[in-house]
Write a protein that holds these residues in place. Structure first.
Motif, PDB file in Angstrom:
ATOM      1  N   ALA A 126       0.848  -1.193   0.000  1.00 16.28           N
ATOM      2  CA  ALA A 126       0.000   0.000   0.000  1.00 16.28           C
ATOM      3  C   ALA A 126       0.880   1.238   0.000  1.00 16.28           C
ATOM      4  O   ALA A 126       1.793   1.351   0.815  1.00 16.28           O
ATOM      5  CB  ALA A 126      -0.916   0.000   1.220  1.00 16.28           C
ATOM      6  N   ARG A 127       0.603   2.139  -0.917  1.00 22.08           N
ATOM      7  CA  ARG A 127       1.378   3.381  -1.026  1.00 22.08           C
ATOM      8  C   ARG A 127       0.486   4.553  -0.659  1.00 22.08           C
ATOM      9  O   ARG A 127      -0.673   4.622  -1.097  1.00 22.08           O
ATOM     10  CB  ARG A 127       1.886   3.557  -2.456  1.00 22.08           C
ATOM     11  CG  ARG A 127       2.654   4.853  -2.708  1.00 22.08           C
ATOM     12  CD  ARG A 127       3.069   4.952  -4.172  1.00 22.08           C
ATOM     13  NE  ARG A 127       1.935   5.124  -5.053  1.00 22.08           N
ATOM     14  CZ  ARG A 127       1.711   6.227  -5.790  1.00 22.08           C
ATOM     15  NH1 ARG A 127       2.554   7.231  -5.733  1.00 22.08           N
ATOM     16  NH2 ARG A 127       0.669   6.314  -6.570  1.00 22.08           N
ATOM     17  N   GLY A 128       0.979   5.465   0.158  1.00 23.95           N
ATOM     18  CA  GLY A 128       0.178   6.621   0.535  1.00 23.95           C
ATOM     19  C   GLY A 128       1.033   7.792   0.947  1.00 23.95           C
ATOM     20  O   GLY A 128       2.239   7.665   1.180  1.00 23.95           O
ATOM     21  N   GLY A 129       0.412   8.941   1.028  1.00 18.28           N
ATOM     22  CA  GLY A 129       1.105  10.141   1.460  1.00 18.28           C
ATOM     23  C   GLY A 129       0.126  11.184   1.973  1.00 18.28           C
ATOM     24  O   GLY A 129      -1.090  11.050   1.807  1.00 18.28           O
ATOM     25  N   ARG A 130       0.643  12.183   2.611  1.00 19.81           N
ATOM     26  CA  ARG A 130      -0.157  13.288   3.122  1.00 19.81           C
ATOM     27  C   ARG A 130       0.597  14.597   2.876  1.00 19.81           C
ATOM     28  O   ARG A 130       1.826  14.619   2.812  1.00 19.81           O
ATOM     29  CB  ARG A 130      -0.403  13.150   4.633  1.00 19.81           C
ATOM     30  CG  ARG A 130      -1.112  11.868   5.060  1.00 19.81           C
ATOM     31  CD  ARG A 130      -2.555  11.838   4.654  1.00 19.81           C
ATOM     32  NE  ARG A 130      -3.234  10.671   5.205  1.00 19.81           N
ATOM     33  CZ  ARG A 130      -3.340   9.505   4.568  1.00 19.81           C
ATOM     34  NH1 ARG A 130      -2.798   9.352   3.368  1.00 19.81           N
ATOM     35  NH2 ARG A 130      -3.998   8.500   5.132  1.00 19.81           N
TER      36      ARG A 130
END
Length: 295
Positions: free
Chosen positions: A282-286
């Motif tokens: 899972a790839r994510g960012g903020r």
């Protein structure tokens, strides 16, 4: 991040649509898988908050993951959770059971488009993945500034680059590029650089960070990837080419439990993964903005 026309003429995409329980489930899975990103954003709030925080306002609180994190981070503060969806607030209150936080959390059902809610004075205002949904964010930011005590802090958080990640040797490993393009065309999660908006509202921007994370394959990542890919396929299929659809189908096939947990989920037949076999990350960012009301 999907860009918008330059401020001041550009305005965020206004879209309140979601599918109730399905949206809430994905929000909870996202919070479970990307808990480290939430921690990083809350740490920004703690770093820049006034010395004595008595009241925190969570705008667009959703299922309450952020509300609970804020209540833990500011143990002497009351948290006011604001959302327009009564079902979300019901779920938020249910999530407080057994946490020891319920006595410090108050819920307010209110639509920010209808005006600033009755929340009183705040030391910290938190808006995570909610500001881009309002029709007039400039007005909401001015209202937030007025609600803050002198020296009070506003934190705005937006999601970036969130997608399942297939193994490098998969036939369609470049899923993120397909999804970024399709989501941009559909106007999903569309927001500007909030920096000039915050400045125009009379706030001093004191921090901006972009934490990212790739969560390795595992049970939680598989559940998140399956739910996310199913929603993306349902809503973005007409904007994805054959390669993009094939990549989503590969995610669904790789993350389908041996015994399906959701018989309403539709995707091409696949053998599913074996018990204990997880291959999708899972790839994510903020992006996190912190802005202070001048003293």
């Amino acid at each position: 991040m999907t860009s918008l026309p330059a401020h001041p003429t550009g305005t965020p995409h206004h879209d309140h649509t979601h599918d109730g329980t399905g949206c809430a489930d994905v929000l909870d899975l996202d919070a479970q898988v990307f808990g480290g990103l939430l921690d990083a954003a809350v740490a920004v709030a703690v770093e820049h908050a006034p010395d004595a925080v008595r009241t925190v306002v969570d705008l667009g609180a959703g299922t309450g993951t952020g509300t609970r994190a804020l209540a833990r981070a500011f143990p002497r503060a009351d948290v006011v959770a604001v959302d327009a969806d009564a079902a979300m607030l019901d779920r938020l209150r249910a999530g407080l059971v057994g946490t020891g936080l319920a006595d410090r959390v108050r819920t307010v059902e209110a639509d920010l488009d209808a005006g600033w809610p009755e929340v009183g004075t705040a030391d910290v205002v938190w808006a995570s993945a909610s500001l881009h949904h309002v029709a007039d964010p400039a007005r909401v930011l001015r209202d937030a500034r007025d609600a803050l005590v002198p020296g009070g802090l506003l934190v705005v958080v937006e999601m970036t680059a969130t997608s399942p990640v297939l193994p490098d040797d998969a036939a369609h490993a470049d899923l993120a590029a397909h999804l970024d393009s399709a989501a941009a065309q559909a106007g999903w999660n569309r927001y500007p650089d909030w920096t000039p908006f915050l400045t125009d509202a009379g706030l001093e921007v004191v921090d901006r960070r972009e934490p990212t994370a790739v969560v390795p394959p595992g049970p939680a990542a598989s559940r998140w990837a399956h739910a996310t890919a199913a929603r993306q396929r349902a809503h973005l299929a007409d904007r994805l080419g054959p390669d993009g659809l094939a990549a989503l189908d590969a995610v669904l096939a790789a993350t389908t439990p041996t015994v399906p947990t959701d018989p309403t989920t539709t995707h091409p037949a696949a053998p599913g993964r074996a018990p204990g076999e997880h291959t999708v990350a899972a790839r994510g960012g903020r992006i996190v903005w912190a802005a202070r009301r001048p003293r």
